[in-house]
Write an enzyme that holds these catalytic residues in place. Structure first.
Site, PDB file in Angstrom:
ATOM      1  N   SER A  59       0.813  -1.206   0.000  1.00 25.83           N
ATOM      2  CA  SER A  59       0.000   0.000   0.000  1.00 25.83           C
ATOM      3  C   SER A  59       0.848   1.258   0.000  1.00 25.83           C
ATOM      4  O   SER A  59       0.352   2.344  -0.299  1.00 25.83           O
ATOM      5  CB  SER A  59      -0.862   0.054   1.267  1.00 25.83           C
TER       6      SER A  59
ATOM      7  N   HIS B 296      -0.707  -2.733  -7.323  1.00 25.26           N
ATOM      8  CA  HIS B 296      -1.499  -2.397  -6.142  1.00 25.26           C
ATOM      9  C   HIS B 296      -2.989  -2.502  -6.454  1.00 25.26           C
ATOM     10  O   HIS B 296      -3.582  -1.602  -7.046  1.00 25.26           O
ATOM     11  CB  HIS B 296      -1.113  -0.983  -5.670  1.00 25.26           C
TER      12      HIS B 296
ATOM     13  N   GLU C  60      -3.126   0.295  -9.282  1.00 24.66           N
ATOM     14  CA  GLU C  60      -2.003   1.244  -9.419  1.00 24.66           C
ATOM     15  C   GLU C  60      -0.779   0.426  -9.822  1.00 24.66           C
ATOM     16  O   GLU C  60      -0.444  -0.544  -9.123  1.00 24.66           O
ATOM     17  CB  GLU C  60      -1.705   1.908  -8.061  1.00 24.66           C
TER      18      GLU C  60
ATOM     19  N   ASN D  64      -3.091   5.920  -1.439  1.00 23.06           N
ATOM     20  CA  ASN D  64      -3.038   6.022   0.021  1.00 23.06           C
ATOM     21  C   ASN D  64      -2.451   7.329   0.525  1.00 23.06           C
ATOM     22  O   ASN D  64      -2.655   7.700   1.676  1.00 23.06           O
ATOM     23  CB  ASN D  64      -2.309   4.804   0.593  1.00 23.06           C
TER      24      ASN D  64
HETATM   25  N1  LIG Z   1      -6.334  -4.457   3.280  1.00 23.29           N
HETATM   26  C1  LIG Z   1      -6.446  -3.639   2.251  1.00 23.29           C
HETATM   27  O1  LIG Z   1      -7.509  -3.030   2.019  1.00 23.29           O
HETATM   28  C2  LIG Z   1      -5.289  -3.463   1.308  1.00 23.29           C
HETATM   29  C3  LIG Z   1      -5.511  -2.843   0.082  1.00 23.29           C
HETATM   30  C4  LIG Z   1      -4.464  -2.739  -0.831  1.00 23.29           C
HETATM   31  C5  LIG Z   1      -3.198  -3.216  -0.479  1.00 23.29           C
HETATM   32  N2  LIG Z   1      -2.999  -3.802   0.748  1.00 23.29           N
HETATM   33  C6  LIG Z   1      -1.653  -4.326   1.045  1.00 23.29           C
HETATM   34  O2  LIG Z   1      -1.666  -5.718   0.779  1.00 23.29           O
HETATM   35  C7  LIG Z   1      -0.748  -6.378   1.668  1.00 23.29           C
HETATM   36  C8  LIG Z   1      -1.502  -7.451   2.450  1.00 23.29           C
HETATM   37  O3  LIG Z   1      -2.506  -6.809   3.233  1.00 23.29           O
HETATM   38  P1  LIG Z   1      -3.753  -7.609   3.819  1.00 23.29           P
HETATM   39  O4  LIG Z   1      -4.730  -6.591   4.249  1.00 23.29           O
HETATM   40  O5  LIG Z   1      -4.165  -8.685   2.876  1.00 23.29           O
HETATM   41  O6  LIG Z   1      -3.058  -8.289   5.123  1.00 23.29           O
HETATM   42  P2  LIG Z   1      -3.606  -9.494   6.004  1.00 23.29           P
HETATM   43  O7  LIG Z   1      -3.029  -9.302   7.365  1.00 23.29           O
HETATM   44  O8  LIG Z   1      -5.072  -9.647   5.864  1.00 23.29           O
HETATM   45  O9  LIG Z   1      -2.934 -10.793   5.317  1.00 23.29           O
HETATM   46  C9  LIG Z   1      -1.549 -11.005   5.267  1.00 23.29           C
HETATM   47  C10 LIG Z   1      -1.306 -12.516   5.133  1.00 23.29           C
HETATM   48  O10 LIG Z   1       0.102 -12.748   4.952  1.00 23.29           O
HETATM   49  C11 LIG Z   1       0.448 -13.918   5.662  1.00 23.29           C
HETATM   50  N3  LIG Z   1       1.882 -13.931   5.898  1.00 23.29           N
HETATM   51  C12 LIG Z   1       2.592 -13.309   6.883  1.00 23.29           C
HETATM   52  N4  LIG Z   1       3.907 -13.580   6.733  1.00 23.29           N
HETATM   53  C13 LIG Z   1       4.027 -14.375   5.633  1.00 23.29           C
HETATM   54  C14 LIG Z   1       5.135 -14.981   4.982  1.00 23.29           C
HETATM   55  N5  LIG Z   1       6.380 -14.817   5.407  1.00 23.29           N
HETATM   56  N6  LIG Z   1       4.889 -15.749   3.887  1.00 23.29           N
HETATM   57  C15 LIG Z   1       3.619 -15.937   3.441  1.00 23.29           C
HETATM   58  N7  LIG Z   1       2.535 -15.379   4.031  1.00 23.29           N
HETATM   59  C16 LIG Z   1       2.747 -14.612   5.114  1.00 23.29           C
HETATM   60  C17 LIG Z   1      -0.401 -13.870   6.924  1.00 23.29           C
HETATM   61  O11 LIG Z   1      -0.537 -15.158   7.512  1.00 23.29           O
HETATM   62  C18 LIG Z   1      -1.726 -13.329   6.372  1.00 23.29           C
HETATM   63  O12 LIG Z   1      -2.581 -14.383   5.971  1.00 23.29           O
HETATM   64  C19 LIG Z   1      -0.121  -5.284   2.540  1.00 23.29           C
HETATM   65  O13 LIG Z   1       1.083  -4.862   1.955  1.00 23.29           O
HETATM   66  C20 LIG Z   1      -1.180  -4.177   2.476  1.00 23.29           C
HETATM   67  O14 LIG Z   1      -0.633  -2.918   2.720  1.00 23.29           O
HETATM   68  C21 LIG Z   1      -4.019  -3.941   1.633  1.00 23.29           C
END
Ligand SMILES: NC(=O)c1ccc[n+]([C@@H]2O[C@H](COP(=O)([O-])OP(=O)(O)OC[C@H]3O[C@@H](n4cnc5c(N)ncnc54)[C@H](O)[C@@H]3O)[C@@H](O)[C@H]2O)c1
Length: 282
Positions: free
Chosen positions: A118, A139, A151, A189
């Site tokens: 993000s 993204h 993005e 963001n």
């Molecule tokens: N939540 C949103 O709305 C959103 C939107 C766009 C981008 N993002 C970005 O996407 C990424 C993920 O966010 P999210 O909201 O899905 O997080 P989340 O916490 O819901 O999920 C992250 C997952 O990664 C797993 N994980 C942790 N360490 C790991 C590893 N070493 N190897 C494999 N898996 C591992 C965790 O078990 C978890 O299931 C972040 O960089 C976030 O900034 C989030």
């Protein structure tokens, strides 16, 4: 790039949606996570979301089965070997992401390495690999199967070829890619998260309740969802992590995370994914 094997690393809020759209549009997908239960939950979510698309008439019932059959899951990163593209979607933590990029560099030598981060610098993630020209930001927005925007972020060394492949891949999934340069929070963001932080300050300072803040923004600004409901959907830990990247990366106190947000995250109130944030979920 022709459709091939996509590896999605992290099966949380975003990873399940990213796996969903790759599989829906004909890619073989390996969805990876360190936690077995997250993989099981992701499969259930993908099945339910594909079913919803069938009910809405945007997907044929056979396509639902075919998409599900194209997704396998794994807990070992080595399963990313042979991937044409890897999309990393682990938590917003620069040290964790850099470690993964370093490992993926060796494990998936033929792949474009994309991050769904993000806010974190694509240039910095690319520097953890030996092929920064093949590293890019891809993204997606939440919920991934529904939201049109991707993005596409160019790191300092991202090649035109890598950029073009990712742009065209997004287009083939019915998404609209927008080119953005590498800067903390990119565009989405940089603009959205300070607004959410300000909404949290309104609650913190007793200006209004979460319901009232959200109602003002929905009815007054025509936002489909209020900023606090959106924060719960994004995940409050993710919102905090993004604010910290903005605060540190841009060095401006206007990005200081609200203490109430920090308190919620410390309490484990992470929004929808933990059942409680500014609202409670069943
Ligand atoms: N939540 C949103 O709305 C959103 C939107 C766009 C981008 N993002 C970005 O996407 C990424 C993920 O966010 P999210 O909201 O899905 O997080 P989340 O916490 O819901 O999920 C992250 C997952 O990664 C797993 N994980 C942790 N360490 C790991 C590893 N070493 N190897 C494999 N898996 C591992 C965790 O078990 C978890 O299931 C972040 O960089 C976030 O900034 C989030």
């Amino acid at each position: 790039m022709e459709r091939g094997l996509a590896a999605v690393v992290g099966a949380g809020t975003m990873g399940n949606g990213i796996a969903h759209v790759f599989a829906q549009f004909g890619w073989e997908v390996v969805l990876l996570d360190v936690a077995e239960d997250r993989l099981a939950r992701a499969r259930e979510t993908i099945a339910a979301n594909l079913e919803r698309q069938v009910r809405k008439g945007v997907l044929a019932p056979e396509a639902r089965e075919a998409a599900l059959a194209r997704i396998r899951t794994a807990t070992e990163l080595a399963a990313a070997a042979g991937a044409h593209i890897v999309v990393e979607a682990v938590p917003e933590d620069v040290a964790l992401k850099r470690r993964l990029f370093r490992e993926l560099d060796g494990l998936a030598p033929g792949a474009i390495l994309a991050s769904n981060t993000s806010s974190i610098s694509i240039t910095e993630l690319a520097a953890a690999t030996t092929r920064p020209e093949r590293v890019v930001g891809m993204h997606f927005m939440n919920p991934v199967p529904v939201m049109k925007l991707v993005e596409v972020i160019r790191g300092l060394a991202t090649s035109d070829e890598t950029y073009t492949v990712v742009k065209e891949t997004a287009e083939k999934m019915g998404k609209v890619p927008v080119e953005v340069n590498d800067s903390p929070g990119f565009v989405s963001n940089r603009v959205l998260i300070p607004m959410i932080n300000e909404a949290i300050y309104c609650v913190y300072e007793g200006v209004a309740t979460p319901e009232a803040v959200d109602q003002v923004m929905k009815l007054g600004m025509n936002h489909p969802m209020g900023p606090l409901a959106l924060a719960d959907l994004i995940g409050l830990d993710t919102v905090l992590a993004i604010l910290e990247v903005l605060y540190k990366g841009l060095g401006d106190p206007k990005y200081r995370p609200c203490p109430l947000l920090k308190k919620y995250v410390a309490a484990g109130w992470l929004g929808r994914k933990s059942g409680r944030g500014f609202y409670t979920y069943g």
